[in-house]
Design a protein around this motif. Sequence first.
Motif, short mmCIF file in Angstrom:
data_model
loop_
_atom_site.label_atom_id
_atom_site.label_comp_id
_atom_site.label_asym_id
_atom_site.label_seq_id
_atom_site.Cartn_x
_atom_site.Cartn_y
_atom_site.Cartn_z
N SER A 1 0.81 -1.21 0.00
CA SER A 1 0.00 0.00 0.00
C SER A 1 0.85 1.27 0.00
CB SER A 1 -0.93 0.01 1.22
OG SER A 1 -0.20 0.27 2.42
N MET A 2 2.14 1.15 0.34
CA MET A 2 3.01 2.32 0.42
C MET A 2 3.88 2.52 -0.81
SD MET A 2 2.23 3.79 3.21
CE MET A 2 3.56 5.02 3.20
N LEU A 3 3.81 1.61 -1.77
CA LEU A 3 4.78 1.62 -2.86
C LEU A 3 4.61 2.79 -3.82
CD1 LEU A 3 5.13 -2.18 -3.67
CD2 LEU A 3 6.56 -0.74 -2.21
N ASP A 4 3.49 3.47 -3.79
CA ASP A 4 3.35 4.64 -4.67
C ASP A 4 4.14 5.83 -4.17
OD1 ASP A 4 1.49 4.70 -2.50
OD2 ASP A 4 0.37 6.30 -3.50
N VAL A 5 4.41 5.89 -2.86
CA VAL A 5 5.19 7.00 -2.31
C VAL A 5 6.54 6.55 -1.76
CG1 VAL A 5 3.19 8.44 -1.81
CG2 VAL A 5 4.03 6.87 -0.06
N MET A 6 6.68 5.26 -1.44
CA MET A 6 7.94 4.67 -0.99
C MET A 6 8.19 3.44 -1.86
SD MET A 6 7.47 4.81 3.18
CE MET A 6 9.19 4.38 3.52
N PRO A 7 8.71 3.63 -3.08
CA PRO A 7 8.69 2.55 -4.08
C PRO A 7 9.77 1.49 -3.89
CG PRO A 7 9.65 4.53 -5.02
CD PRO A 7 9.19 4.90 -3.64
N SER A 8 9.81 0.89 -2.71
CA SER A 8 10.76 -0.18 -2.43
C SER A 8 10.27 -0.97 -1.23
CB SER A 8 12.15 0.38 -2.14
OG SER A 8 13.00 -0.62 -1.61
N PRO A 9 9.86 -2.23 -1.41
CA PRO A 9 9.42 -3.02 -0.26
C PRO A 9 10.46 -3.11 0.85
CG PRO A 9 8.80 -4.11 -2.30
CD PRO A 9 9.70 -2.97 -2.68
N SER A 10 11.73 -3.25 0.47
CA SER A 10 12.77 -3.36 1.48
C SER A 10 12.91 -2.06 2.26
CB SER A 10 14.11 -3.76 0.86
OG SER A 10 14.54 -2.78 -0.08
N LEU A 11 12.71 -0.92 1.58
CA LEU A 11 12.76 0.37 2.28
C LEU A 11 11.61 0.48 3.27
CD1 LEU A 11 13.81 3.26 2.71
CD2 LEU A 11 12.34 3.97 0.79
N VAL A 12 10.41 0.10 2.88
CA VAL A 12 9.25 0.17 3.78
C VAL A 12 9.54 -0.63 5.05
CG1 VAL A 12 6.81 -0.39 4.06
CG2 VAL A 12 7.64 0.55 1.88
N ARG A 13 10.04 -1.83 4.88
CA ARG A 13 10.32 -2.69 6.04
C ARG A 13 11.44 -2.09 6.90
NH1 ARG A 13 9.77 -6.57 1.73
NH2 ARG A 13 7.78 -7.68 1.92
N HIS A 14 12.48 -1.60 6.24
CA HIS A 14 13.59 -0.99 6.98
C HIS A 14 13.13 0.22 7.78
CE1 HIS A 14 17.56 0.75 7.81
NE2 HIS A 14 17.04 1.90 7.39
N GLU A 15 12.30 1.07 7.17
CA GLU A 15 11.87 2.29 7.86
C GLU A 15 11.02 1.96 9.07
OE1 GLU A 15 12.83 5.58 7.22
OE2 GLU A 15 14.31 4.39 6.15
N TRP A 16 10.20 0.93 8.98
CA TRP A 16 9.44 0.55 10.18
C TRP A 16 10.38 0.05 11.27
CZ3 TRP A 16 5.83 1.09 13.41
CH2 TRP A 16 5.64 0.15 14.42
N ARG A 17 11.29 -0.82 10.90
CA ARG A 17 12.18 -1.44 11.88
C ARG A 17 13.06 -0.39 12.56
NH1 ARG A 17 13.67 -4.93 8.53
NH2 ARG A 17 15.59 -3.93 7.84
N THR A 18 13.61 0.54 11.78
CA THR A 18 14.59 1.48 12.30
C THR A 18 13.96 2.72 12.92
OG1 THR A 18 16.15 0.73 10.60
CG2 THR A 18 16.67 2.79 11.71
N HIS A 19 12.92 3.23 12.28
CA HIS A 19 12.34 4.51 12.72
C HIS A 19 10.90 4.38 13.21
CE1 HIS A 19 15.86 6.55 11.09
NE2 HIS A 19 15.70 5.87 9.98
N GLY A 20 10.08 3.67 12.45
CA GLY A 20 8.67 3.56 12.85
C GLY A 20 8.49 2.91 14.20
N SER A 21 9.38 2.01 14.54
CA SER A 21 9.29 1.33 15.84
C SER A 21 9.41 2.30 17.00
CB SER A 21 10.38 0.25 15.94
OG SER A 21 11.68 0.83 15.86
N CYS A 22 9.98 3.47 16.75
CA CYS A 22 10.16 4.47 17.81
C CYS A 22 9.01 5.47 17.88
CB CYS A 22 11.48 5.21 17.61
SG CYS A 22 12.93 4.14 17.71
N SER A 23 8.04 5.34 16.99
CA SER A 23 6.96 6.32 16.93
C SER A 23 5.92 6.12 18.03
CB SER A 23 6.26 6.25 15.57
OG SER A 23 5.57 5.00 15.42
N GLY A 24 5.87 4.92 18.60
CA GLY A 24 4.82 4.60 19.56
C GLY A 24 3.51 4.22 18.90
N LEU A 25 3.51 4.09 17.57
CA LEU A 25 2.32 3.75 16.82
C LEU A 25 2.36 2.31 16.33
CD1 LEU A 25 2.17 6.96 14.59
CD2 LEU A 25 0.86 6.53 16.67
N GLU A 26 1.20 1.78 16.04
CA GLU A 26 1.13 0.50 15.34
C GLU A 26 1.59 0.71 13.90
OE1 GLU A 26 0.35 -2.53 16.57
OE2 GLU A 26 0.36 -1.53 18.53
#
Length: 210
Positions: A90-115
């Motif tokens: 669902s994010m590939l239109d603005v973040m066109p790389s599956p590996s980037l989406v996963r990396h960003e969640w693991r590295t940064h999104g995990s610190c957001s306090g959000l699901e």
Amino acid sequence: MAVFLALSAWMTAGVPASADTPGDFDFYVLSLSWSPTYCQDRGRSDRIQCGGPRPFAFVVHGLWPQYERGSPRDCDVGPRSGLPRRLVDSMLDVMPSPSLVRHEWRTHGSCSGLEPSDYFDLTRQAHDAVRIPRQFVDLPDYLTVSPRDVEAAFIAANPGLKASGIAVSCDSRRLKEVRVCLTKDLRFRDCAEVDRKACRNNSLVMPPVR
């Protein structure tokens, strides 16, 4: 004793009470990557962003929780079973790389306090909140700019954005990213440390959108 306590308070000012704890941060940085620069370095190994049918200009690198000084990374959110494929897609239109989406969640999104779903919803909202200057939506040829030119174009396109709340990132000669600082509710704000780390080149090249 009073002098010691005062010194301790001064030394710890601005330092988060519990570093790298989900939800414990001060603001976000929306990092927008200039896709043509990335693809010059990666060739067509990133098949969606660099080898697919759709040409990309500015894309989302990430939405990064930040402290006033430094940033949290790789926060502990318990067992990780990975992101659902549907969420990644669902994010590939603005973040066109599956590996980037996963990396960003693991590295940064995990610190957001959000699901994960809420974090990526917020990432899309941040993307939509920042207007890309018209001249950078589809660039047909190489363009030489200064970091100040790029910042000025974004400031003109985004009322409320100030020079102290945006930074251009570069390599030795090319524009790589534009970083915009946002409050937790996605309003423009200043960010002294991010601004200090901005590119200081007098001129940069923006490769064309293919």
